[in-house]
Design an enzyme around this catalytic site. Structure first.
Site, mmCIF file in Angstrom:
data_model
loop_
_atom_site.group_PDB
_atom_site.id
_atom_site.type_symbol
_atom_site.label_atom_id
_atom_site.label_comp_id
_atom_site.label_asym_id
_atom_site.label_seq_id
_atom_site.Cartn_x
_atom_site.Cartn_y
_atom_site.Cartn_z
ATOM 1 C CB THR A 150 8.808 -20.756 33.603
ATOM 2 O OG1 THR A 150 8.427 -19.790 34.641
ATOM 3 C CG2 THR A 150 8.094 -22.159 33.989
ATOM 4 C CB CYS A 208 24.301 -10.130 37.301
ATOM 5 S SG CYS A 208 22.968 -8.789 36.799
ATOM 6 C CG HIS A 212 25.764 -7.597 33.017
ATOM 7 N ND1 HIS A 212 24.745 -7.373 31.997
ATOM 8 C CD2 HIS A 212 25.112 -7.559 34.041
ATOM 9 C CE1 HIS A 212 23.471 -7.526 32.444
ATOM 10 N NE2 HIS A 212 23.561 -7.587 33.806
ATOM 11 C CG ASN A 265 23.375 -11.007 32.103
ATOM 12 O OD1 ASN A 265 24.083 -11.073 31.118
ATOM 13 N ND2 ASN A 265 22.164 -10.861 32.184
HETATM 14 N N1 LIG Z 1 18.617 -12.051 34.568
HETATM 15 C C1 LIG Z 1 19.727 -11.902 35.340
HETATM 16 O O1 LIG Z 1 20.728 -11.561 34.826
HETATM 17 C C2 LIG Z 1 19.713 -11.850 36.841
HETATM 18 C C3 LIG Z 1 20.886 -11.894 37.433
HETATM 19 C C4 LIG Z 1 20.974 -11.998 38.896
HETATM 20 C C5 LIG Z 1 19.590 -12.107 39.455
HETATM 21 N N2 LIG Z 1 18.630 -11.889 38.860
HETATM 22 C C6 LIG Z 1 17.241 -12.015 39.681
HETATM 23 O O2 LIG Z 1 16.637 -13.472 39.317
HETATM 24 C C7 LIG Z 1 15.301 -13.363 39.210
HETATM 25 C C8 LIG Z 1 14.857 -13.681 37.849
HETATM 26 O O3 LIG Z 1 15.183 -13.297 36.746
HETATM 27 P P1 LIG Z 1 15.054 -13.819 35.421
HETATM 28 O O4 LIG Z 1 15.939 -12.935 34.565
HETATM 29 O O5 LIG Z 1 14.901 -15.357 35.329
HETATM 30 O O6 LIG Z 1 13.665 -13.492 35.171
HETATM 31 P P2 LIG Z 1 12.432 -13.896 34.204
HETATM 32 O O7 LIG Z 1 13.021 -14.646 33.018
HETATM 33 O O8 LIG Z 1 11.280 -12.798 34.023
HETATM 34 O O9 LIG Z 1 11.553 -15.142 35.104
HETATM 35 C C9 LIG Z 1 10.906 -14.835 36.309
HETATM 36 C C10 LIG Z 1 10.428 -16.055 36.962
HETATM 37 O O10 LIG Z 1 9.568 -16.102 38.254
HETATM 38 C C11 LIG Z 1 8.404 -16.347 38.125
HETATM 39 N N3 LIG Z 1 7.387 -15.757 38.915
HETATM 40 C C12 LIG Z 1 6.910 -14.566 38.644
HETATM 41 N N4 LIG Z 1 6.128 -14.121 39.695
HETATM 42 C C13 LIG Z 1 5.775 -15.349 40.418
HETATM 43 C C14 LIG Z 1 4.977 -15.444 41.320
HETATM 44 N N5 LIG Z 1 4.294 -14.583 42.013
HETATM 45 N N6 LIG Z 1 5.184 -16.530 42.199
HETATM 46 C C15 LIG Z 1 6.019 -17.488 41.545
HETATM 47 N N7 LIG Z 1 6.786 -17.495 40.611
HETATM 48 C C16 LIG Z 1 6.644 -16.328 39.908
HETATM 49 C C17 LIG Z 1 8.089 -16.593 36.678
HETATM 50 O O11 LIG Z 1 7.031 -17.622 36.364
HETATM 51 P P3 LIG Z 1 5.879 -17.623 35.162
HETATM 52 O O12 LIG Z 1 6.796 -18.016 34.090
HETATM 53 O O13 LIG Z 1 4.976 -18.315 35.577
HETATM 54 O O14 LIG Z 1 5.566 -16.119 35.237
HETATM 55 C C18 LIG Z 1 9.472 -16.939 36.307
HETATM 56 O O15 LIG Z 1 9.594 -18.462 36.451
HETATM 57 C C19 LIG Z 1 15.105 -11.827 39.550
HETATM 58 O O16 LIG Z 1 15.002 -11.591 41.088
HETATM 59 C C20 LIG Z 1 16.216 -11.078 38.973
HETATM 60 O O17 LIG Z 1 16.586 -9.962 39.719
HETATM 61 C C21 LIG Z 1 18.634 -12.018 37.394
#
Ligand SMILES: NC(=O)c1ccc[n+]([C@@H]2O[C@H](COP(=O)([O-])OP(=O)(O)OC[C@H]3O[C@@H](n4cnc5c(N)ncnc54)[C@H](OP(=O)(O)O)[C@@H]3O)[C@@H](O)[C@H]2O)c1
Length: 346
Positions: free
Chosen positions: A13, A127, A242, A315
């Site tokens: 999500t 990223c 980025h 990113n």
């Molecule tokens: N954004 C970037 O540019 C980027 C780049 C590289 C890596 N990342 C990494 O990718 C990950 C997610 O980033 P994002 O930007 O997509 O974050 P996000 O939009 O905040 O999404 C977080 C996701 O994790 C789920 N989640 C949270 N707590 C959970 C739990 N206890 N059990 C199962 N699912 C859980 C959330 O589900 P709900 O909707 O149910 O809360 C949501 O699907 C992070 O580890 C981040 O460091 C991000």
């Protein structure tokens, strides 16, 4: 593979998870079934494509060939080894496993050979590191790299969905002279500001974890601990994309013209370098693309073996989801997915 793989997307999500689901479909990954997972809050929710989100439990995680994780470090720490033990190969976007010795840290265009040694978990780099090493690799192969001096200008989507909302809410409030809520995602207001504080400071640390990731992950991916890296990571009020100013000190002589030629031939790289016509990479144009863009390539007047350049990528695409899906594709092409290939990370 006749019928396709069973694929789990954990964090389905979120920003990265949503994009991974889209890219798996668009790039026609050979999946028989894709199952989205998120937190208990989202379990039962129907996504746009009709798939229904599941919660993580011992039963629901059984029987997958591959699991793409983007649900934060804590969820990866707890659930990635369980998926791996249940037979899946995990590709993880969080920083939880990246520096563990027996976990390959893979950028598709840079070190795909590292996949061969996986033990069930493969890490997707940070990223900022990801986009930089795609550009550095051809330069490294041609001339070696002695030292890097990096300043990043990182978009708020790198922090997560809630940080995007915070920037938009603050900007709206400022433009409409209304009250601004206290910042929650960052230490200070991000709207119309630049924060020399991307990531967090551990106690006693003078670098953020984001800066340490750039330093450590770059050395691991290029497999060269001798590269000296200086990094300052800055959060800017950009939604997606980025940007990085990178000073690259090579071991051998390398001219800007040679660098441009190498980069024009490099996979996943687009050279945009005609500054007199205002042609250079920009976040607003990189957003939505899978490639890494590089420009402003020039000789550093302060060092005879150093070049300056400006590197930009989306990113959420190359910085996260695209590379994760590329890894899944490489595993498939190399016959590394499915029964017999998953192990367990200690
Ligand atoms: N954004 C970037 O540019 C980027 C780049 C590289 C890596 N990342 C990494 O990718 C990950 C997610 O980033 P994002 O930007 O997509 O974050 P996000 O939009 O905040 O999404 C977080 C996701 O994790 C789920 N989640 C949270 N707590 C959970 C739990 N206890 N059990 C199962 N699912 C859980 C959330 O589900 P709900 O909707 O149910 O809360 C949501 O699907 C992070 O580890 C981040 O460091 C991000």
């Amino acid at each position: 593979m006749d019928s396709g793989y069973r694929v789990a997307v954990v964090g389905a999500t979120g920003q990265v998870g949503t994009l991974m689901l889209r890219l798996l479909r668009e790039r026609r990954f050979p999946a028989a079934e894709i199952v989205p997972f998120a937190s208990e809050r989202s379990a039962g929710r129907q996504l746009e494509d009709g798939l229904v989100v599941r919660g993580l439990d011992e039963e629901s995680i059984k029987g997958f060939d591959v699991a793409l994780f983007s649900a934060g470090g804590a969820t990866s720490g707890e659930w990635a080894p369980r998926f791996a033990a249940a037979g899946a190969t995990v590709i993880d976007n969080s920083s939880r496993w990246r520096m563990q010795e027996d976990v390959p840290l893979v950028v598709a265009e840079v070190n795909p050979e590292a996949l061969e040694s996986h033990h069930g978990i493969i890490a997707n780099p940070n990223c900022s590191t990801m986009q930089m090493v795609v550009v550095l690799k051809p330069l490294y192969d041609a001339a070696g790299i002695e030292r890097l001096v990096i300043s990043t200008y990182q978009a708020v989507s790198g922090t997560g969905r809630r940080a995007v909302e915070e920037l938009l809410d603050q900007s709206h409030a400022l433009l409409h002279d209304s009250d601004i809520a206290p910042p929650e995602q960052y230490a200070h207001r991000i709207a119309f500001n630049a924060l020399p504080h991307a990531g967090s400071f551990a106690e006693g640390e003078d670098h953020t974890d984001e800066e340490r990731k750039l330093i450590n992950e770059t050395r691991k991916i290029l497999d060269d601990a001798s590269i000296r890296v200086s990094a300052t990571c800055v959060r800017v009020p950009v939604l997606t994309g980025h940007s990085e100013a990178v000073n690259v000190q090579t071991r051998e002589e390398l001219s800007p013209e040679q660098a441009r030629e190498l980069l024009r031939a490099a996979p996943g790289v687009v050279v945009l370098d005609d500054p007199a016509s205002a042609v250079y990479p920009m976040a607003i144009e990189a957003a939505g693309h899978d490639e890494v863009f590089v420009g402003r390539i020039r000789r550093d007047p302060g060092h005879e073996r150093a070049l300056d350049m400006w590197i930009v990528a989306d990113n959420l695409h190359k910085g996260a989801a695209t590379n994760a899906v590329q890894i899944a594709e490489l595993l498939h092409e190399r016959g590394l997915l499915g029964a017999g290939h998953a192990g367990q990370v200690a």
